[in-house]
Scaffold this active site. Structure first.
Site, PDB file in Angstrom:
ATOM      1  N   THR A 200       0.578  -1.449  -0.084  1.00  0.00           N
ATOM      2  CA  THR A 200       0.041  -0.061   0.361  1.00  0.00           C
ATOM      3  C   THR A 200       0.818   1.132  -0.008  1.00  0.00           C
ATOM      4  OG1 THR A 200      -1.334  -1.192   0.975  1.00  0.00           O
ATOM      5  CG2 THR A 200      -1.738   1.029   1.486  1.00  0.00           C
ATOM      6  N   ARG A 228     -13.514  -7.486  -1.011  1.00  0.00           N
ATOM      7  CA  ARG A 228     -12.911  -7.519   0.229  1.00  0.00           C
ATOM      8  C   ARG A 228     -12.625  -5.870  -0.071  1.00  0.00           C
ATOM      9  NH1 ARG A 228      -7.586  -5.468   1.913  1.00  0.00           N
ATOM     10  NH2 ARG A 228      -6.775  -6.437   4.091  1.00  0.00           N
ATOM     11  N   VAL A 229     -12.409  -5.880   1.340  1.00  0.00           N
ATOM     12  CA  VAL A 229     -12.568  -3.866   1.624  1.00  0.00           C
ATOM     13  C   VAL A 229     -11.149  -3.960   2.723  1.00  0.00           C
ATOM     14  CG1 VAL A 229     -13.004  -1.730   2.257  1.00  0.00           C
ATOM     15  CG2 VAL A 229     -13.945  -3.073   0.265  1.00  0.00           C
ATOM     16  N   GLY A 230     -10.276  -3.325   2.710  1.00  0.00           N
ATOM     17  CA  GLY A 230      -9.430  -3.479   3.266  1.00  0.00           C
ATOM     18  C   GLY A 230      -9.174  -1.698   3.805  1.00  0.00           C
ATOM     19  N   ASP A 231      -7.913  -1.487   5.217  1.00  0.00           N
ATOM     20  CA  ASP A 231      -8.245  -0.254   5.997  1.00  0.00           C
ATOM     21  C   ASP A 231      -7.898   1.103   5.014  1.00  0.00           C
ATOM     22  OD1 ASP A 231      -5.697  -1.203   5.275  1.00  0.00           O
ATOM     23  OD2 ASP A 231      -4.865  -0.346   7.331  1.00  0.00           O
ATOM     24  N   THR A 251       0.335   0.887   6.786  1.00  0.00           N
ATOM     25  CA  THR A 251       0.119  -0.138   5.707  1.00  0.00           C
ATOM     26  C   THR A 251       0.352  -1.146   6.071  1.00  0.00           C
ATOM     27  OG1 THR A 251       2.622  -0.051   5.615  1.00  0.00           O
ATOM     28  CG2 THR A 251       1.303   1.883   3.890  1.00  0.00           C
ATOM     29  N   GLY A 252       0.042  -2.324   5.162  1.00  0.00           N
ATOM     30  CA  GLY A 252       0.377  -3.910   5.758  1.00  0.00           C
ATOM     31  C   GLY A 252      -0.915  -4.230   6.051  1.00  0.00           C
ATOM     32  N   GLY A 254      -4.411  -5.029   6.667  1.00  0.00           N
ATOM     33  CA  GLY A 254      -5.696  -4.093   6.995  1.00  0.00           C
ATOM     34  C   GLY A 254      -6.613  -4.365   8.368  1.00  0.00           C
TER      35      GLY A 254
HETATM   36  N1  GLY Z   1      -3.669  -2.056   4.396  1.00  0.00           N
HETATM   37  C1  GLY Z   1      -3.376  -2.519   3.090  1.00  0.00           C
HETATM   38  C2  GLY Z   1      -4.954  -3.774   2.850  1.00  0.00           C
HETATM   39  O1  GLY Z   1      -5.045  -4.770   3.778  1.00  0.00           O
HETATM   40  O2  GLY Z   1      -5.488  -3.636   1.928  1.00  0.00           O
END
Ligand code: GLY
Length: 358
Positions: A200, A228-231, A251-252, A254
C-alpha cells in the site's frame, strides 16, 4: 475514546527499546503537540510516506514549497506509484483478487477544510486517490464503493483501463495453480514463490503554515476474496488527519488495523502529548492486544507485520512496525531519504512461518 496522559507516558520496556532507534537517529525528544496553538501555527514543510513513496515524497515536497495545497501535492506523490505498472501493490499492476480482478481502495483527508473522501473496491481506474478526492470535492458523501464508484469515476471523466498487467496475471495464475494439490490446475514447473502481500502507499504532509493532509491508496491484500475492503479507504484506519494535531496512516495487514482505527488512534495519542514514536508504538501494542489467537505465535507475537506513520503539525514524524527492519520515506529541507521505523520486536523474534505465507 479517552486516553489518559499517564497511560501513554507510562513507557513500557518494548516502547523504550523502540524509542532507542529514534534516539540513535539523533532526534531530540520533542515537546507535546498539545502545546501547539490549535488552528494554525508556523511549521516546516515535511512529507512522510511508506518507503515505496520515496519518489513521491520529493514530488509532493517540491509542490508544497512552491505553494500547492498539501492534499493535491501528496496525491501527485502517490499517483507515481498508482501509475507505475511495476508496483504490484497499488493502482495499475496491483495484484488481483482470487478471481484475477484488480480491486482498489483509497482515501484522502484535507486538514484545513476538515473534509474527506474515499472509494472502496473500485475497478478499472488506475488512480483511486483522485477518485477519492472527487468524492470529497463533488458529493455530499464520504465513500463510494464497487461498480457505483467506478460509474461515478467514469462520469467524472476518469479513463478506464485493464489494471491487470501481464506480470500480475502470471503471478495470479501461479498462485491459483498451487492452491490445492487435488484440483484441476497443474503446478508450474518453476519454483518462484508467490508471496501474499498487503502493499500500500500512505502519504502525509504538512506545509509551512501548519496545514496537513493525508492519503492512502492500495490494491489491497493479494488474492483476496472478491469484494474485500481493507483499511485504506476507511477514514481513521488507513489514514487520518486533524489540522490541529497531525496526520497518520498505515500500510500492511488492514484487517489488523481496522479493529483499532490505528490512524485515528495515533492522532489521538499525539493530541494528548505523545511523540510520534510513542503514539505509533502504543497503536502497535493495541493492534497486538486486539489480534485473534490464530494470528499470534506462542509468545503472543503476530505472524503479520503492519506499519504506521505519523506526522505532527509542527513537522515531527516517525514510522513504526511490529518487527525490526521496516523503513519509511520522508522529505524535508534536508531532501528525500529513507529512515528506519521504530519497532516492538527484534528481527530474530519474528515467527518463521506465517499461516498465510506458506
Ligand atoms: N493495508 C492495505 C490493505 O490491507 O488492504
Amino acid at each position: 475514546m479517552s486516553v489518559s496522559r499517564r497511560d501513554f507516558l507510562a513507557t513500557s520496556a518494548t516502547t523504550a527499546a523502540a524509542l532507542a532507534v529514534s534516539a540513535s537517529r539523533g532526534d531530540a525528544l520533542p515537546s507535546p503537540v498539545s502545546r501547539l496553538a490549535p488552528g494554525g501555527a508556523a511549521s516546516r514543510p515535511v512529507v512522510l510516506a511508506s518507503s515505496n513513496g520515496i519518489r513521491g515524497v520529493k514530488v509532493a515536497y517540491d509542490q508544497i514549497v512552491a505553494g500547492t495545497d498539501t492534499l493535491d501535492a501528496i496525491i501527485a506523490g502517490v499517483n507515481i506509484q498508482e501509475l507505475d505498472p511495476n508496483d504490484q501493490s497499488v493502482g495499475l499492476g496491483g495484484l488481483p483478487n482470487e478471481e484475477g480482478v484488480v480491486q482498489l481502495d483509497a482515501s484522502v483527508m484535507h486538514g484545513p477544510t476538515r473534509r474527506a473522501g474515499a472509494v472502496a473496491c473500485i475497478e478499472d481506474i488506475a488512480t483511486p486517490s483522485l477518485v477519492a478526492k472527487a468524492v470529497m470535492d463533488y458529493t455530499d458523501h464520504i465513500m463510494l464503493a464497487g461498480q457505483d464508484a467506478r460509474r461515478f469515476a467514469v462520469n467524472m471523466g476518469f479513463k478506464t483501463q485493464n489494471l491487470l498487467t501481464e506480470k500480475s496475471r502470471q503471478d495470479w495464475l501461479r498462485w491459483k495453480s498451487r492452491l490445492n494439490r487435488g484440483d484441476a490446475w497443474l503446478d508450474h514447473d518453476d519454483d518462484i514463490r508467490i508471496k501474499f502481500t498487503t502493499g500500500t502507499i500512505n502519504m502525509n504532509a504538512v506545509n509551512a503554515a501548519g496545514d496537513l493532509s493525508s492519503c492512502t491508496t492500495t490494491s489491497g491484500m493479494a488474492w483476496k476474496v472478491p469484494g474485500r475492503v481493507g483499511d485504506s479507504p476507511i477514514i481513521g484506519a488507513g489514514q487520518y488527519c486533524d489540522n490541529t494535531v497531525g496526520a497518520a496512516g498505515s500500510t500492511g495487514r488492514g484487517e489488523a488495523n481496522i479493529k483499532v482505527c490505528g490512524a485515528f488512534l495515533a492522532v489521538e495519542f499525539m493530541r494528548n502529548g505523545a511523540t510520534p514514536e510513542q503514539a505509533l508504538i502504543k497503536v502497535m501494542e493495541r493492534v497486538i492486544a486486539m489480534t485473534e489467537k490464530r494470528l499470534l505465535d506462542d509468545n503472543g507475537r503476530p505472524y503479520f507485520d503492519l506499519n504506521f506513520y505519523a506526522l505532527t503539525k509542527d513537522g515531527r514524524y516517525a514510522g513504526a512496525s511490529a518487527y525490526e527492519g521496516s523503513d519509511f520515506a520522508v522529505c524535508d529541507e534536508k531532501g528525500a531519504r529513507i529512515e528506519k521505523c521504530v519497532y516492538l520486536y527484534k528481527k530474530e523474534q519474528r515467527p518463521t512461518a506465517s499461516p498465510r505465507e506458506t
